[in-house]
Design a protein around this motif. Sequence first.
Motif, PDB file in Angstrom:
ATOM      1  N   PRO A 117      26.843  17.166  43.772  1.00  0.00           N
ATOM      2  CA  PRO A 117      25.926  17.181  42.640  1.00  0.00           C
ATOM      3  C   PRO A 117      25.419  15.761  42.428  1.00  0.00           C
ATOM      4  O   PRO A 117      26.200  14.807  42.442  1.00  0.00           O
ATOM      5  N   GLY A 118      24.127  15.618  42.268  1.00  0.00           N
ATOM      6  CA  GLY A 118      23.568  14.273  42.201  1.00  0.00           C
ATOM      7  C   GLY A 118      22.945  13.994  40.840  1.00  0.00           C
ATOM      8  O   GLY A 118      22.722  14.884  40.037  1.00  0.00           O
ATOM      9  N   GLU A 119      22.700  12.739  40.618  1.00  0.00           N
ATOM     10  CA  GLU A 119      22.037  12.307  39.402  1.00  0.00           C
ATOM     11  C   GLU A 119      20.602  11.988  39.763  1.00  0.00           C
ATOM     12  O   GLU A 119      20.338  10.988  40.410  1.00  0.00           O
ATOM     13  N   ALA A 120      19.684  12.861  39.393  1.00  0.00           N
ATOM     14  CA  ALA A 120      18.297  12.557  39.688  1.00  0.00           C
ATOM     15  C   ALA A 120      17.799  11.512  38.705  1.00  0.00           C
ATOM     16  O   ALA A 120      18.089  11.589  37.515  1.00  0.00           O
ATOM     17  N   GLY A 121      17.079  10.524  39.236  1.00  0.00           N
ATOM     18  CA  GLY A 121      16.598   9.443  38.382  1.00  0.00           C
ATOM     19  C   GLY A 121      15.159   9.646  37.961  1.00  0.00           C
ATOM     20  O   GLY A 121      14.706  10.776  37.764  1.00  0.00           O
ATOM     21  N   GLU A 122      14.441   8.532  37.884  1.00  0.00           N
ATOM     22  CA  GLU A 122      13.048   8.582  37.455  1.00  0.00           C
ATOM     23  C   GLU A 122      12.186   9.236  38.544  1.00  0.00           C
ATOM     24  O   GLU A 122      12.602   9.352  39.695  1.00  0.00           O
ATOM     25  N   ILE A 123      10.989   9.608  38.151  1.00  0.00           N
ATOM     26  CA  ILE A 123      10.074  10.193  39.129  1.00  0.00           C
ATOM     27  C   ILE A 123       9.562   9.102  40.054  1.00  0.00           C
ATOM     28  O   ILE A 123       9.067   8.071  39.589  1.00  0.00           O
ATOM     29  N   VAL A 124       9.722   9.291  41.364  1.00  0.00           N
ATOM     30  CA  VAL A 124       9.274   8.266  42.303  1.00  0.00           C
ATOM     31  C   VAL A 124       7.978   8.672  42.990  1.00  0.00           C
ATOM     32  O   VAL A 124       7.182   7.826  43.368  1.00  0.00           O
ATOM     33  N   LEU A 125       7.782   9.954  43.172  1.00  0.00           N
ATOM     34  CA  LEU A 125       6.549  10.420  43.799  1.00  0.00           C
ATOM     35  C   LEU A 125       5.966  11.518  42.917  1.00  0.00           C
ATOM     36  O   LEU A 125       6.651  12.484  42.590  1.00  0.00           O
ATOM     37  N   ARG A 126       4.717  11.308  42.506  1.00  0.00           N
ATOM     38  CA  ARG A 126       4.087  12.333  41.694  1.00  0.00           C
ATOM     39  C   ARG A 126       2.751  12.691  42.327  1.00  0.00           C
ATOM     40  O   ARG A 126       1.940  11.816  42.663  1.00  0.00           O
ATOM     41  N   VAL A 127       2.553  13.976  42.543  1.00  0.00           N
ATOM     42  CA  VAL A 127       1.310  14.461  43.137  1.00  0.00           C
ATOM     43  C   VAL A 127       0.654  15.360  42.107  1.00  0.00           C
ATOM     44  O   VAL A 127       1.297  16.249  41.568  1.00  0.00           O
ATOM     45  N   ASP A 128      -0.614  15.077  41.853  1.00  0.00           N
ATOM     46  CA  ASP A 128      -1.264  15.803  40.776  1.00  0.00           C
ATOM     47  C   ASP A 128      -2.573  16.420  41.252  1.00  0.00           C
ATOM     48  O   ASP A 128      -3.481  15.691  41.677  1.00  0.00           O
ATOM     49  N   ASP A 129      -2.651  17.730  41.241  1.00  0.00           N
ATOM     50  CA  ASP A 129      -3.885  18.454  41.566  1.00  0.00           C
ATOM     51  C   ASP A 129      -4.534  17.926  42.836  1.00  0.00           C
ATOM     52  O   ASP A 129      -5.722  17.622  42.873  1.00  0.00           O
ATOM     53  N   LEU A 130      -3.758  17.836  43.896  1.00  0.00           N
ATOM     54  CA  LEU A 130      -4.252  17.238  45.137  1.00  0.00           C
ATOM     55  C   LEU A 130      -5.040  18.252  45.967  1.00  0.00           C
ATOM     56  O   LEU A 130      -4.638  19.400  46.116  1.00  0.00           O
ATOM     57  N   HIS A 131      -6.162  17.784  46.494  1.00  0.00           N
ATOM     58  CA  HIS A 131      -6.983  18.596  47.386  1.00  0.00           C
ATOM     59  C   HIS A 131      -7.189  17.836  48.683  1.00  0.00           C
ATOM     60  O   HIS A 131      -7.397  16.635  48.670  1.00  0.00           O
ATOM     61  N   ALA A 132      -7.153  18.543  49.820  1.00  0.00           N
ATOM     62  CA  ALA A 132      -7.457  17.903  51.099  1.00  0.00           C
ATOM     63  C   ALA A 132      -7.954  18.969  52.060  1.00  0.00           C
ATOM     64  O   ALA A 132      -7.657  20.154  51.903  1.00  0.00           O
ATOM     65  N   LEU A 133      -8.728  18.502  53.057  1.00  0.00           N
ATOM     66  CA  LEU A 133      -9.316  19.436  54.023  1.00  0.00           C
ATOM     67  C   LEU A 133      -8.484  19.495  55.294  1.00  0.00           C
ATOM     68  O   LEU A 133      -7.782  18.551  55.637  1.00  0.00           O
ATOM     69  N   SER A 134      -8.601  20.597  56.011  1.00  0.00           N
ATOM     70  CA  SER A 134      -7.936  20.721  57.298  1.00  0.00           C
ATOM     71  C   SER A 134      -8.793  20.040  58.365  1.00  0.00           C
ATOM     72  O   SER A 134      -9.873  19.560  58.083  1.00  0.00           O
ATOM     73  N   ASP A 135      -8.292  20.030  59.606  1.00  0.00           N
ATOM     74  CA  ASP A 135      -9.052  19.422  60.707  1.00  0.00           C
ATOM     75  C   ASP A 135     -10.397  20.111  60.893  1.00  0.00           C
ATOM     76  O   ASP A 135     -11.355  19.507  61.349  1.00  0.00           O
ATOM     77  N   LEU A 136     -10.445  21.382  60.570  1.00  0.00           N
ATOM     78  CA  LEU A 136     -11.696  22.117  60.735  1.00  0.00           C
ATOM     79  C   LEU A 136     -12.618  21.940  59.538  1.00  0.00           C
ATOM     80  O   LEU A 136     -13.689  22.526  59.478  1.00  0.00           O
ATOM     81  N   GLY A 137     -12.181  21.148  58.558  1.00  0.00           N
ATOM     82  CA  GLY A 137     -13.029  20.885  57.404  1.00  0.00           C
ATOM     83  C   GLY A 137     -12.946  21.941  56.321  1.00  0.00           C
ATOM     84  O   GLY A 137     -13.776  21.983  55.420  1.00  0.00           O
TER      85      GLY A 137
END
Lengths: 515, 380
Positions: free
Chosen positions: A254-274
């Motif tokens: 069981p671990g102690e989770a700390g502060e948020i280190v990575l936050r991703v918010d409403d991310l959009h990205a395209l594939s190789d085919l666009g």
Amino acid sequence: MPRGGAPVTSAIELRGIVKRFPGVVANSNIDLELRHGEVHALLGENGAGKSTLMSVLAGIYQPDAGSILIDGEPIALRSPRDAIQAGIAMVHQHFRLVKPFTVAENVLLGARTSWLLSPGRLEAEVADLAQQAGLKASPSARIWQLSVGEQQRVEILKALYRKARVLILDEPTAVLTPQEAEALFVTLRSMAADGRTVVFVSHKLSEVMSVADRITVLRGGKHVGTLETASTDEHRLAHLMVGRDIAFESARAPGEAGEIVLRVDDLHALSDLGLPAVRGASLSVRAGEILGLAGVAGNGQRELAEALAGTRPPTRGRIELYGADLTRASARRRIEAGLAYVPEDRLGTGLVGAMDATANVMLKSLSKHRRGPLLDYRSAARRTKDLVEQFGIKMSSLDAPVRLMSGGNLQKLLLARELSSSPRVVIAAHPTAGLDVGATEAVHELLLEQRASGVGILLISEDLDELLMLSDRIAVMYEGEIAGEVSADDADLERIGLMMGGTGADAPPMAAGGG
Amino acid sequence: MKPAGGLRPRLVKRLLPSRRIRVAVRLIALLGAFAVAGIFLQATGRGAGAVYRAMWTGSFGSPYGQAQTILAAIPLIFTALAVAVAFRMLLWNIGAEGQFYIGAFGATAVAYSAPDWPRWLLLAAMVVGGLVGGALWGLIPGALRAFFGTNEIVPTLLLNYVAILLVDYMVNGPWTDPATLGFPLGKPFSESAILPLVGNTAIHSGIYLALAAALSVSMVLSRTAWGYKIKVIGSNARAASYAGFSIPRNMVAVMLLSGALAGLGGMVEVSGVVHKIQANISPGFGYTGIIVATLARFSPIYLVPMAVLFGALVVSGTELQTLGLPSDIVLMLQGVILFFALAGELFVNYRLVWRAGTVSDHPSTPAPVSNRAADLEQAG
Ligand SMILES: Nc1ncnc2c1ncn2[C@@H]1O[C@H](COP(=O)(O)OP(=O)(O)OP(=O)(O)O)[C@@H](O)[C@H]1O
Ligand SMILES: [Mg+2]
């Protein structure tokens, strides 16, 4: 040593096969007997020599000593074409299909038939075999339109078309979802029922136990035993494979989770085919925790990981590392900010196949190996040697191109480089795909160690057991979005399964990360 | 399944060709080229022996020939270096010829505008002029490729004509020497614009520049972080961007360096050999440089002896003319050598195996494996 058996049933015999590469004996005096109508599994650690032995049987490598007998008659296999003529076909882990061509055209490629092609007749002919190979796609479909699982069926279809009586599959399930793997086993069993011989190379003990009639174990290039599946169990096999007992469960303290280190918010990205691949994904990872990302391959996981690593520009949204906005930052800056990324495509992205291990270890830490304006190869070589020892990486020599390393050892090298850079956030995509039990255990322990030392980890995997074992929370990705998230302690496999299939989204998804 | 037909040749891939095989194959290819060219010469009734003897005396066989050979090798070293540097990133710089001309142009502009400067200062300024000119000519295709994805081959090739015509215009107009009565020749350089000779030989000190350039390029490519990045980008672009290397920026940098090297070659040629600017300062050094670099497998070190060999070929052409033979024989030889060398590469990576028509059934004789002591270091 089990060897022999009634000559009538023995389809292929390998006798005393020796294959050396500069610096290693990949196969040392291996005997192997394959029977008509059996599924024969070949089990062994990474670098045990499985692929090499099968390449010898498929005519790709010439053995340094030993002989091959087909139906009791000695035969020389000087090339893959010889092997095909002798009825032996191999399905490689990396498929050898021509993507813009249709299924039927790929099947025809290299199979010498008449020069005049009649597409209609060809497709009819192929359609028939396609059923046997368990391929549902139309023969006129183009390869790039097919899923990885279907492409594998095309490879099998090619083998059937060439009238193969012995079918070798090198780690066929490494690229499949559990459901696809199940379906593949049904096909393999039915091929064995037709009297064909199927050789199945794998690391996964449970698969081997469920599909094989007999199992041969290799260790360090040597044959350590051939067993009837019915009279053995996973623990025996694991012991034979690695020469010691394996704890199948890595305990997640069981671990102690700390502060948020990575936050991703409403991310959009395209594939190789666009086309939109990531469509509004939001998640957050805390220090000292592992966030598992489940999902069927092709739901935007790869694009998400690349957008986080900085090799794919996000079209919208926000990425924060330790509170700093890195949405538009270069890959370089993200690496400097402590982001490590273990990509799924090891040789294509993570490593430079033509360069040696030392050069690959330096890839992301050029500034650390400097002496004046020049690179300090000696200190890099020393670091490489340390990593090789620490991570138990097997390779023939430090200055051989890494593309010659076995799949599992490649992955260890990649992990060694990424984890030894003292990262603060690790994105690991399918880190144990293709690894043997021992190596998988080692990777799991490494990830848990990182977690214990306060690193935030995003673990992308299709292996639900792995995710359940390692993750504190599990998020499910479906069609570019996070379909929902559960805490690992009250994880409900069925609900995760439903969300992976896109139907569980009805249940209210928990707020990503929270707080 | 065992009706043995006749023996048929087949190619089997070598996993890691050893250095011994690579050297042997290339030597054989070279000898083969001379042998085949010899058959042609014999067939045209000129006597291969006589022609080769004349070529030998004209190049390596006499003190005069030796000096001429070295003088021809110097510009080739520069243009071949330009090609080799670009190829590290898998870019084909077909424009070394134009970069050479524009380097000569830049150096000449400096030489004509400050003829009275002290020699060391003027020469240094001319070096800068050559470097900058060539770099500019490399920058254009480099930037086009880096930022618009335009294939570099056509722009580099077309810019050759721009550079050659620019020099043509200058020597027929602004820079023309009135004393030559309309010949396309520039005014002679001042004393201080001319590279000194080495000792009492006919070889100018540009040789030092050429050797220093080869050594530093080799050092930069193999020992510096930048050289490492270039190599990664050339062998796996995905891994390069994964590691955070900027591909466009490095692409521009590589083409700048490539152009600058060829440009320096142009400076050395006008300052060391021609002592003025004129049309046709290069008999195709830029193109021959491509052959030289290719044959040296793009190694900055190996291309030096290769440049000497091709320098000898260039020089022996003139010797043939004095015997009343067409100097084009040399062009044919160059072509045949290239052809053989490229064909030879096939045998570096593959070996020829003779085997029966179908699967033979003789007990599996252990097939010898040729890559036993494969040393993995690529030449370069
Ligand atoms: N072409 C090659 N040149 C040099 N060494 C090689 C070559 N192919 C394999 N090896 C070495 O031979 C050994 C056996 O490799 P092989 O690929 O057969 O292992 P494997 O059992 O298939 O492993 P994995 O499960 O990781 O795929 C390894 O040490 C590997 O580095
Ligand atoms: Mg393998």
